[in-house]
Design a protein around this motif. Structure first.
Motif, PDB file in Angstrom:
ATOM      1  N   LEU A   1     -21.330  19.434 -30.642  1.00 46.11           N
ATOM      2  CA  LEU A   1     -21.643  18.218 -30.172  1.00 46.11           C
ATOM      3  C   LEU A   1     -21.388  16.878 -30.863  1.00 46.11           C
ATOM      4  O   LEU A   1     -21.073  16.854 -31.837  1.00 46.11           O
ATOM      5  CB  LEU A   1     -23.274  18.252 -29.900  1.00 46.11           C
TER       6      LEU A   1
ATOM      7  N   PRO B   1     -24.535  16.551 -36.425  1.00 44.26           N
ATOM      8  CA  PRO B   1     -25.036  17.366 -35.260  1.00 44.26           C
ATOM      9  C   PRO B   1     -25.294  18.794 -35.495  1.00 44.26           C
ATOM     10  O   PRO B   1     -24.495  19.527 -36.147  1.00 44.26           O
ATOM     11  CB  PRO B   1     -24.002  17.321 -34.231  1.00 44.26           C
ATOM     12  N   THR B   2     -26.507  19.344 -35.398  1.00 47.86           N
ATOM     13  CA  THR B   2     -26.566  20.709 -35.623  1.00 47.86           C
ATOM     14  C   THR B   2     -25.758  21.651 -34.937  1.00 47.86           C
ATOM     15  O   THR B   2     -25.108  22.529 -35.760  1.00 47.86           O
ATOM     16  CB  THR B   2     -27.971  21.016 -35.352  1.00 47.86           C
ATOM     17  N   ASN B   3     -25.321  21.085 -33.709  1.00 41.81           N
ATOM     18  CA  ASN B   3     -24.518  22.147 -32.903  1.00 41.81           C
ATOM     19  C   ASN B   3     -23.084  21.313 -33.138  1.00 41.81           C
ATOM     20  O   ASN B   3     -22.870  20.191 -32.778  1.00 41.81           O
ATOM     21  CB  ASN B   3     -25.027  22.217 -31.371  1.00 41.81           C
TER      22      ASN B   3
ATOM     23  N   MET C   1     -30.864   9.417 -28.840  1.00 39.93           N
ATOM     24  CA  MET C   1     -31.702   8.967 -30.069  1.00 39.93           C
ATOM     25  C   MET C   1     -32.085   7.418 -29.922  1.00 39.93           C
ATOM     26  O   MET C   1     -31.638   6.829 -29.734  1.00 39.93           O
ATOM     27  CB  MET C   1     -30.718   9.200 -31.251  1.00 39.93           C
TER      28      MET C   1
ATOM     29  N   SER D   1     -34.390  13.191 -35.678  1.00 39.80           N
ATOM     30  CA  SER D   1     -33.987  13.919 -34.212  1.00 39.80           C
ATOM     31  C   SER D   1     -33.737  15.447 -34.605  1.00 39.80           C
ATOM     32  O   SER D   1     -33.272  15.756 -35.738  1.00 39.80           O
ATOM     33  CB  SER D   1     -32.886  13.327 -34.138  1.00 39.80           C
ATOM     34  N   SER D   2     -34.256  16.223 -33.807  1.00 41.51           N
ATOM     35  CA  SER D   2     -34.043  17.836 -33.955  1.00 41.51           C
ATOM     36  C   SER D   2     -32.563  18.269 -33.878  1.00 41.51           C
ATOM     37  O   SER D   2     -32.389  19.247 -34.211  1.00 41.51           O
ATOM     38  CB  SER D   2     -35.175  18.278 -33.182  1.00 41.51           C
ATOM     39  N   SER D   3     -32.061  17.209 -33.194  1.00 46.48           N
ATOM     40  CA  SER D   3     -30.465  17.729 -32.868  1.00 46.48           C
ATOM     41  C   SER D   3     -29.665  17.627 -34.096  1.00 46.48           C
ATOM     42  O   SER D   3     -28.723  17.754 -34.116  1.00 46.48           O
ATOM     43  CB  SER D   3     -29.982  17.130 -31.566  1.00 46.48           C
ATOM     44  N   LEU D   4     -30.031  16.897 -35.052  1.00 52.02           N
ATOM     45  CA  LEU D   4     -29.393  16.188 -36.210  1.00 52.02           C
ATOM     46  C   LEU D   4     -29.788  17.146 -37.194  1.00 52.02           C
ATOM     47  O   LEU D   4     -31.025  17.604 -37.763  1.00 52.02           O
ATOM     48  CB  LEU D   4     -29.446  15.071 -36.407  1.00 52.02           C
ATOM     49  N   THR D   5     -28.752  17.344 -38.523  1.00 54.13           N
ATOM     50  CA  THR D   5     -28.883  18.102 -39.472  1.00 54.13           C
ATOM     51  C   THR D   5     -28.770  17.115 -40.672  1.00 54.13           C
ATOM     52  O   THR D   5     -27.893  16.361 -40.652  1.00 54.13           O
ATOM     53  CB  THR D   5     -28.109  19.496 -39.874  1.00 54.13           C
TER      54      THR D   5
END
Ligand SMILES: *[C@@H]1O[C@H](CO)[C@@H](O)[C@H](O)[C@H]1NC(C)=O
Ligand SMILES: *[C@@H]1O[C@H](CO)[C@@H](O)[C@H](O)[C@H]1NC(C)=O
Ligand SMILES: *[C@@H]1O[C@H](CO)[C@@H](O)[C@H](O)[C@H]1NC(C)=O
Ligand SMILES: *[C@@H]1O[C@H](CO)[C@@H](O)[C@H](O)[C@H]1NC(C)=O
Ligand SMILES: *[C@@H]1O[C@H](CO)[C@@H](O)[C@H](O)[C@H]1NC(C)=O
Ligand SMILES: *[C@@H]1O[C@H](CO)[C@@H](O)[C@H](O)[C@H]1NC(C)=O
Ligand SMILES: *[C@@H]1O[C@H](CO)[C@@H](O)[C@H](O)[C@H]1NC(C)=O
Ligand SMILES: *[C@@H]1O[C@H](CO)[C@@H](O)[C@H](O)[C@H]1NC(C)=O
Ligand SMILES: *[C@@H]1O[C@H](CO)[C@@H](O)[C@H](O)[C@H]1NC(C)=O
Length: 895
Positions: free
Chosen positions: A260, A255-257, A1, A224-228
């Motif tokens: 992670l 984190p979306t996953n 990030m 960031s696309s990896s975050l919700t």
């Protein structure tokens, strides 16, 4: 990030602010709209934040006003005007602050092609003498930037300076100071320069005052696309010390996953950079009964904390207690869920600061204030009289110099040269607050009024390290010369002040035009000529038959005569500047106090080397000595007034906390006592040399009695305190014994009496009276020792004191009985008789009957002449010389 762009994004989006508010109390805030034109209202309320901005003109005297090209951008009003600095290298704001209070300081820079050159500048930003940041707009994507720092000012005035670098013109758009609470952002040391501050949101808006009571700016972190991104509308409180805005607490990211980590990365400028990281978190999701959110924080793989469970709707701030260094090229902060956690980590906002240690101490605040006052008094216009006067060195103010500094010692002004610049009025009172001023030059101005006393107020310690110079010539001063300025060691120039009282009733000014004339008596002129003749004779003969010691012994007669002049004239202090040493240097020079030379006045004396070669004697104040400090001060007090060839020279000193040390020249031939008692494996000192040593010691004493203002009394004259250099030139040591100092045995119960038994003036001993003739008594005892080589107080003989012993021998009238047998009758007996007589008159029990040191000196010279004429007449035929003495009918009667 990637977070380093966060602030830029905010600045670009500066007009998107959503919080429209009314002005409210902004305690302690300083909000300066730099370059606000004088015709615009000041202060004014900025419409979107409600912050009350004022013009910066009260806080800076230099610079010009500019305005950005508004067609390019549309920022908040305070960032549309600016102040730029084409003149001078350093230009400074001077802001009133509360010393010791923690401030958030923000400086904003929006170029906006204000000058039409479209050249983005690069310059340095200083807090006082310390570099805060380099503002490099050349390598910036946008047109604006800002710097923030958490800093505790060390004085009531904060200087923020823009310093040229690369030749481009520094400028500033706004300057904002926000006092913070005591219990947040606690550091072990240093100030905190903002690296990044952001919160997790999808909105483009940033948050600052009034949502943030401290006006911290919370910017959106790059999406960031990896975050919700999650948010709540519920109230999120902050019960902690950081006062995080509710609006920041209502937003968070996970984190979306879920398996992670949440990662924050930044690149350190250098691998030694130390960081403080603050994480602000609150649980803003509804957790089911079987759900848990728990995570740990790692910096470069090292766990920073115990597992964290965010509190529901309540912000917790996680702070690092110690500054952290990142191991690699990149710093990476990781929030990783624990094994029992069912939910991913969560973070609402974070802040990263880099520690900046401001190593350069600021010039003593009193002195800065004094200089400003002097500047105001004389309406001095000096473009570079801005910022810290002394540091950094390359930006030191014109017309002054400062002492070199260490971390523990702030710089002080040591010279000020304001000559020939048309000063009018009286001598500025503020000069007295420059307490370490060695050189002051106010010559060739139009100053009027009296010469103030304070120009001569110099602290004792300072006198040890410096020479003083006061040039007031070429003004229109009147009145008389204060006593304080007539001290030794101050070179005072006063000529060309026609109204200054120069008559005899006033104290006589000292100047180049009126050198002090030494009035010599006819007798001393004759002596001078005689001695010179003798010296020539001896120097000429030295090649032939005299021992090295004799040859070396004689030349001191020459300087001795010159020294009498010195003692009465206002000779400036030694050219050699007395140095200040650090305690570690003292340890080094003495090789960790390895070679002890003995015990001195207030502690041990050690042998050492300065610069690897110059030998020194280092007197160290013993830690256990309760009186030590007083004695040290007493010695210093004396040293400040003395400089004489027959007094041991001070090379320097060390004065660091509890560690006090005086560093003297080392005299290779030890003390006279060692020589007389045969402890030195050297030939016994012959009569001629003894007389020379006596004369030199007498000259040193006379200087203390007559040449110093006020006169000094040595109080511990004894053979052990007469040191001999490699040419057997005598120098008095251990002067400046304090009243409380006791040496030797037998006087434990007395606090008033100082000195050594046997040498102690009996009147002083009984009456506690102290005067220069107490030294004369002690000198008489020294002389008796040199003549007879008898113990001062004999343990065996019934005539226990040396004076009694000599008196008993005088009855017989046989000089050989009295003289030291080691001299092997090699002396002129006339000379010997005169010496005995002189010694006994010095040792007269009655204070008033003793001669003065000047009389002693004259008499000693006569003795030397007798002895020398024997030497020159008889070419070494000792036996004849003795015979002449014995046959003489003019042998004086000893009193
Ligand atoms: C910065 O200023 C230049 C003109 O100096 C302008 O062309 C450019 O668009 C500006 N950049 C931004 C991001 O506003
Ligand atoms: C902060 O601490 C200083 C001294 O430590 C104290 O004088 C001051 O009152 C404190 N300020 C606040 C707001 O607590
Ligand atoms: C989540 O991350 C783990 C570990 O990298 C990976 O095995 C898993 O496939 C990821 N899940 C999803 C839905 O991407
Ligand atoms: C928690 O319980 C709910 C039902 O109450 C269930 O749907 C969910 O899967 C459980 N979650 C976990 C992590 O066990
Ligand atoms: C500054 O100088 C004054 C006057 O000499 C002195 O009293 C004060 O202790 C000094 N301050 C510091 C911080 O050294
Ligand atoms: C003071 O400083 C200015 C600028 O450096 C210099 O021109 C001037 O000669 C100095 N004056 C004195 C008296 O040193
Ligand atoms: C101070 O330090 C500088 C450079 O380190 C040196 O050139 C200068 O001579 C020093 N001044 C004094 C008074 O020691
Ligand atoms: C002092 O003032 C007079 C005029 O009042 C002026 O002519 C003279 O040059 C001044 N002297 C100095 C040294 O400034
Ligand atoms: C000297 O400094 C002290 C304390 O810093 C101050 O109170 C005093 O007014 C100053 N004196 C002058 C003459 O400026």
């Amino acid at each position: 990030m990637e977070i380093s762009l966060a602030l830029l994004l905010v600045l670009v989006a500066i007009s998107d602010i959503i919080h429209l508010v009314q002005a409210q109390s902004q305690p302690g805030f300083i909000s300066l709209d730099c370059g606000l034109p004088a015709n615009e209202p000041s202060p004014y309320s900025e419409s979107k934040t409600g912050l009350r901005f004022s013009s910066d003109s009260k806080f800076i005297q230099t610079g010009e006003i500019g305005r950005i090209q508004t067609n390019l951008e549309n920022p908040l009003k305070p960032y549309t005007t600016l102040r730029y600095f084409p003149e001078g290298t350093r230009n400074c704001y001077n802001l009133p602050v509360d010393k010791g209070r923690k401030y958030l300081i923000k400086a904003w820079f929006r170029y906006g092609n204000y000058d039409g050159h479209d050249i983005k500048p690069m310059f340095d930003l200083y807090i006082g003498p310390n570099l805060w940041a380099t503002v490099d707009m050349q390598n910036l994507d946008g047109n604006s930037t800002s710097e923030e720092i958490l800093h505790v000012p060390s004085s009531d005035s904060l200087q923020i300076c823009l310093v040229k670098n690369e030749g481009t013109t520094p400028f500033i758009s706004s300057l904002e100071l926000r006092p913070l609470g005591n219990n947040s952002y606690i550091t072990q040391f240093g100030s905190l320069k903002l690296v990044s501050r952001g919160y997790y949101t999808t909105s483009k808006n940033y948050i600052r005052y009034p949502d943030d009571a401290y006006d911290r700016l919370w910017s959106r972190l790059s999406p960031s696309s990896s975050l919700t991104y999650i948010s709540t509308t519920s109230d999120v409180s902050d019960g902690g010390n950081y006062n995080i805005p509710k609006a920041v607490g209502q937003k968070a990211a996970i984190p979306t996953n879920a398996s992670l980590s949440l990662l924050i990365q930044w690149t350190p400028e250098s691998s030694n950079d130390q960081y403080y990281v603050y994480l602000h978190l609150a649980e803003i999701q509804d957790l089911q009964a079987n759900e848990t959110r728990e995570f740990s924080v790692f910096l470069d793989g090292n766990r920073l904390s115990d597992p964290i469970i965010p509190k529901k709707f309540e912000i917790t701030s996680m702070q690092s207690l110690n500054p952290r260094t990142c191991g690699g090229e990149e710093c990476s902060l990781k929030l990783t869920r624990t094994q029992r956690s069912t939910l991913p980590p969560l973070l609402n906002a974070f802040e990263i600061y880099r520690v900046i240690q401001f190593m350069q101490p600021e010039t003593n605040e009193t002195e800065v204030v004094a200089l400003k006052s002097i500047q105001d008094t004389y309406k001095l216009i000096r473009i570079n009289w801005q910022g810290d006067p002394c540091v950094p060195q390359h930006l030191m103010w014109d017309n002054l110099t400062c002492s070199n500094t260490t971390i523990s010692r702030p710089p002080r002004v040591t010279s000020l040269n304001l000559s020939s610049i048309g000063l009018t009025g009286t001598i500025a009172a503020a000069i007295q607050n420059l307490t370490q001023l060695e050189k002051l030059d106010l010559s060739n101005n139009n100053l009027t009024g009296e010469v103030p006393k304070f120009l001569g107020n110099i602290t004792p310690l300072l006198f040890m390290i410096a020479r003083f110079h006061r040039n007031l010539s070429g003004n229109d001063l009147n009145g008389s010369i204060p006593q304080s300025l007539q001290s030794k060691g101050i070179e005072l120039l006063l000529h060309g002040n026609p109204r200054l009282c120069q008559t005899k009733s006033c104290t006589k000014p000292q100047s180049k035009d009126f050198p002090v004339v030494i009035v010599a008596t006819a007798a001393s002129v004759i002596i001078l000529i005689a001695v010179l003749v003798l010296v020539f004779v001896l120097v000429f003969r030295k090649k032939n038959q005299y021992t090295a010691m004799q040859a070396l012994q004689m030349p001191p007669n020459m300087p001795a005569v010159v020294n009498i002049e010195n003692a009465n004239s206002h000779e400036p202090l030694n050219e050699i500047k007395r140095r200040m040493f650090t305690y570690s240097e003292v340890i080094k020079m003495t090789n960790n106090f390895q070679n002890s030379l003995g015990k001195g006045g207030f502690g041990m004396v050690y042998h050492g080397f300065v610069n690897g070669s110059k030998q020194v004697a280092v007197k160290v104040l013993s830690q256990s000595s309760t009186q030590g400090y007083k004695e040290f001060k007493a010695e210093v007090d004396l040293l400040l007034r003395v400089h004489h060839t027959n007094l041991v020279t001070l090379v320097g000193y060390s004065y660091e906390g509890d560690h006090l040390a005086l560093i003297y020249e080392f005299l290779t031939n030890g003390d006279l006592k060692q020589h007389l008692t045969g402890k030195r494996s050297r030939p016994i000192i012959n009569w001629s040399s003894r007389l020379g040593i006596a004369l030199e010691a007498a000259l040193g004493l006379e200087y203390l009695h007559m040449g110093c203002t006020p006169p000094m009394v040595h109080r511990d004259v004894k053979t052990a305190n007469i040191l001999l250099d490699d040419n057997f030139k005598a120098k008095l040591a251990d002067f400046g014994l304090s009243r409380s100092f006791q040496s030797g045995i037998g006087y434990q119960d007395s606090t008033a009496i100082a000195g050594t038994p046997g040498y102690l003036d009996p009147e002083y001993n009984h009456l506690g009276r102290l005067g220069e003739k107490s030294d004369v008594y002690s000198f008489g005892i020294v002389l008796l020792e040199m003549i007879t080589n008898q113990p001062v107080i004999s343990q065996t003989s019934e005539n226990s004191h040396i004076t009694k012993w000599v008196s008993s021998k005088l009855i017989c009238g046989d000089i050989i009985e009295i003289m030291d047998p080691n001299l092997r009758k090699d002396y002129d007996s006339n000379s010997a008789w005169r010496a005995v007589e002189l010694a006994m008159s010095c040792a007269n029990p009655s204070y008033s009957k003793r001669p003065s040191m000047s009389q002693v000196i004259n008499e000693l010279k006569e003795c030397i002449m007798c002895e020398n004429s024997r030497l020159s007449n008889n070419q070494g035929l000792e036996s004849r010389a003795i015979n002449i003495g014995l046959d003489s009918s003019v042998v004086p009667k000893a009193r």
